[in-house]
Design a protein around this motif. Structure first.
Motif, PDB file in Angstrom:
ATOM      1  N   ALA A 170     -92.688  18.824  11.525  1.00 35.89           N
ATOM      2  CA  ALA A 170     -92.123  17.383  12.055  1.00 35.89           C
ATOM      3  C   ALA A 170     -91.484  16.607  11.507  1.00 35.89           C
ATOM      4  CB  ALA A 170     -93.728  16.206  12.197  1.00 35.89           C
ATOM      5  N   GLU A 171     -92.080  17.106   9.968  1.00 35.40           N
ATOM      6  CA  GLU A 171     -90.580  16.395   9.487  1.00 35.40           C
ATOM      7  C   GLU A 171     -88.985  17.203   9.046  1.00 35.40           C
ATOM      8  OE1 GLU A 171     -92.177  14.787   4.915  1.00 35.40           O
ATOM      9  OE2 GLU A 171     -91.538  17.117   5.159  1.00 35.40           O
ATOM     10  N   GLU A 172     -88.776  18.332   9.713  1.00 32.39           N
ATOM     11  CA  GLU A 172     -87.842  18.941   9.457  1.00 32.39           C
ATOM     12  C   GLU A 172     -86.687  18.706  10.993  1.00 32.39           C
ATOM     13  OE1 GLU A 172     -89.056  23.308   9.274  1.00 32.39           O
ATOM     14  OE2 GLU A 172     -89.520  23.017   7.265  1.00 32.39           O
ATOM     15  N   ALA A 173     -88.479  19.073  11.867  1.00 36.65           N
ATOM     16  CA  ALA A 173     -87.062  17.744  13.589  1.00 36.65           C
ATOM     17  C   ALA A 173     -87.221  17.322  14.380  1.00 36.65           C
ATOM     18  CB  ALA A 173     -88.381  18.816  14.920  1.00 36.65           C
ATOM     19  N   VAL A 174     -87.877  16.339  13.138  1.00 36.69           N
ATOM     20  CA  VAL A 174     -87.902  14.796  13.397  1.00 36.69           C
ATOM     21  C   VAL A 174     -87.016  14.133  12.142  1.00 36.69           C
ATOM     22  CG1 VAL A 174     -88.686  12.587  13.849  1.00 36.69           C
ATOM     23  CG2 VAL A 174     -89.904  14.609  15.014  1.00 36.69           C
ATOM     24  N   PHE A 175     -87.066  14.118  11.246  1.00 35.67           N
ATOM     25  CA  PHE A 175     -86.879  12.798   9.890  1.00 35.67           C
ATOM     26  C   PHE A 175     -85.610  14.192   9.087  1.00 35.67           C
ATOM     27  CE2 PHE A 175     -87.616  11.466   5.757  1.00 35.67           C
ATOM     28  CZ  PHE A 175     -87.526   9.947   5.962  1.00 35.67           C
ATOM     29  N   TYR A 176     -85.966  15.120   9.021  1.00 41.62           N
ATOM     30  CA  TYR A 176     -84.690  15.743   8.541  1.00 41.62           C
ATOM     31  C   TYR A 176     -83.509  15.987   9.593  1.00 41.62           C
ATOM     32  CZ  TYR A 176     -87.830  17.378   4.475  1.00 41.62           C
ATOM     33  OH  TYR A 176     -88.892  17.351   4.206  1.00 41.62           O
ATOM     34  N   ASP A 177     -84.002  16.004  10.525  1.00 40.33           N
ATOM     35  CA  ASP A 177     -82.655  15.719  11.688  1.00 40.33           C
ATOM     36  C   ASP A 177     -82.325  14.859  11.652  1.00 40.33           C
ATOM     37  OD1 ASP A 177     -81.415  17.505  13.707  1.00 40.33           O
ATOM     38  OD2 ASP A 177     -81.940  15.771  15.265  1.00 40.33           O
ATOM     39  N   VAL A 178     -82.653  13.397  12.411  1.00 38.17           N
ATOM     40  CA  VAL A 178     -81.644  12.747  11.718  1.00 38.17           C
ATOM     41  C   VAL A 178     -80.887  12.160  10.367  1.00 38.17           C
ATOM     42  CG1 VAL A 178     -82.176   9.810  11.501  1.00 38.17           C
ATOM     43  CG2 VAL A 178     -83.524  10.865  13.281  1.00 38.17           C
ATOM     44  N   PRO A 200     -85.281   6.641   0.475  1.00 44.03           N
ATOM     45  CA  PRO A 200     -84.113   5.630  -0.027  1.00 44.03           C
ATOM     46  C   PRO A 200     -82.434   5.829   1.282  1.00 44.03           C
ATOM     47  CG  PRO A 200     -84.888   6.005  -1.869  1.00 44.03           C
ATOM     48  CD  PRO A 200     -85.682   6.465  -1.172  1.00 44.03           C
ATOM     49  N   ALA A 201     -82.680   6.898   1.288  1.00 40.55           N
ATOM     50  CA  ALA A 201     -81.315   7.380   1.870  1.00 40.55           C
ATOM     51  C   ALA A 201     -81.360   6.741   3.216  1.00 40.55           C
ATOM     52  CB  ALA A 201     -81.210   8.853   0.975  1.00 40.55           C
ATOM     53  N   MET A 202     -82.481   7.229   3.476  1.00 38.53           N
ATOM     54  CA  MET A 202     -82.702   6.806   5.108  1.00 38.53           C
ATOM     55  C   MET A 202     -82.752   5.356   5.052  1.00 38.53           C
ATOM     56  SD  MET A 202     -83.098   9.526   7.491  1.00 38.53           S
ATOM     57  CE  MET A 202     -83.996   9.081   8.647  1.00 38.53           C
ATOM     58  N   GLU A 203     -84.010   5.063   4.929  1.00 34.49           N
ATOM     59  CA  GLU A 203     -83.801   3.512   4.587  1.00 34.49           C
ATOM     60  C   GLU A 203     -82.114   2.491   4.523  1.00 34.49           C
ATOM     61  OE1 GLU A 203     -85.861   2.465   1.633  1.00 34.49           O
ATOM     62  OE2 GLU A 203     -88.092   2.147   3.223  1.00 34.49           O
ATOM     63  N   ALA A 204     -81.079   3.169   4.172  1.00 35.20           N
ATOM     64  CA  ALA A 204     -79.904   2.703   3.718  1.00 35.20           C
ATOM     65  C   ALA A 204     -78.863   2.759   5.277  1.00 35.20           C
ATOM     66  CB  ALA A 204     -79.040   3.214   2.985  1.00 35.20           C
ATOM     67  N   PHE A 205     -79.542   3.072   6.432  1.00 36.44           N
ATOM     68  CA  PHE A 205     -78.745   3.498   7.620  1.00 36.44           C
ATOM     69  C   PHE A 205     -80.326   3.537   8.246  1.00 36.44           C
ATOM     70  CE2 PHE A 205     -79.332   8.057   6.847  1.00 36.44           C
ATOM     71  CZ  PHE A 205     -80.157   8.183   8.578  1.00 36.44           C
ATOM     72  N   THR A 211     -92.237   9.333  17.343  1.00 38.82           N
ATOM     73  CA  THR A 211     -92.526  10.763  17.487  1.00 38.82           C
ATOM     74  C   THR A 211     -92.028  11.410  16.840  1.00 38.82           C
ATOM     75  OG1 THR A 211     -89.500   9.695  18.588  1.00 38.82           O
ATOM     76  CG2 THR A 211     -89.693  12.134  17.703  1.00 38.82           C
ATOM     77  N   PHE A 212     -92.809  11.775  15.442  1.00 40.84           N
ATOM     78  CA  PHE A 212     -92.989  12.095  14.298  1.00 40.84           C
ATOM     79  C   PHE A 212     -94.318  13.086  14.715  1.00 40.84           C
ATOM     80  CE2 PHE A 212     -94.988  12.851  10.353  1.00 40.84           C
ATOM     81  CZ  PHE A 212     -94.431  14.389   9.537  1.00 40.84           C
TER      82      PHE A 212
END
Length: 156
Positions: free
Chosen positions: A54-62, A125-130, A142-143
């Motif tokens: 799920a991380e790979e498909a949703v979180f890391y994809d974004v 933190p990288a995700m929170e920045a955008f 979605t996750f």
């Protein structure tokens, strides 16, 4: 569904799963009964597999779509997942009473712990920045939906 401020963000969902998996790993490392050890291992393996997919498909994809640094972070995280899958595959063919079982569980736990720290201290933190909180809530939804549909794969 319209997200509200009470709905969890992707960070909360992933953090909660990290804690649950860490607890399962701790139980597994303490388990003395072979049959219960095998059962706990299956739960750990399945939880890690569903979570990673799920991380790979949703979180890391974004993350990977954002910029070159995001793409690199996603690749690094997926590399961690590959290492964890390799450790799971090693354990899959062992019995809980094998002499090497304890050291292999310890190595798996160390890999998972390092990955969790990387994710929570660098990727979050990288995700929170955008992405904003509303987007983080949508990602969480979605996750969770994807994860609930993922059938765990047996370690190869």
């Amino acid at each position: 569904m319209i997200e509200t401020a009470q709905d969890p963000t992707i960070y909360q969902v992933i953090r909660d799963q990290h804690r649950a998996i860490s607890e399962l790993l701790a139980q597994l490392s303490r388990e003395q009964d072979v049959a219960r050890g095998q059962q706990l291992f299956t739960r750990v393996r399945d939880a890690l597999d569903r979570h990673a997919r799920a991380e790979e498909a949703v979180f890391y994809d974004v993350l990977a779509q954002h910029d070159a640094e995001g793409k690199k972070l996603a690749r690094d995280a997926e590399s961690d997942h590959s290492d964890i899958r390799r450790r799971l595959a090693e354990l899959e063919v062992m019995r809980a009473d094998d002499d090497a079982w304890g050291s292999r569980i310890e190595a798996l736990t160390e890999n998972v712990t390092q990955h969790v720290e990387f994710e929570e201290n660098t990727i979050f933190p990288a995700m929170e920045a955008f992405i904003d909180d509303d987007q983080a809530r949508t990602l969480a939804e979605t996750f969770e939906a994807l994860e609930s549909r993922v059938e765990p794969e047996a370690a190869a």
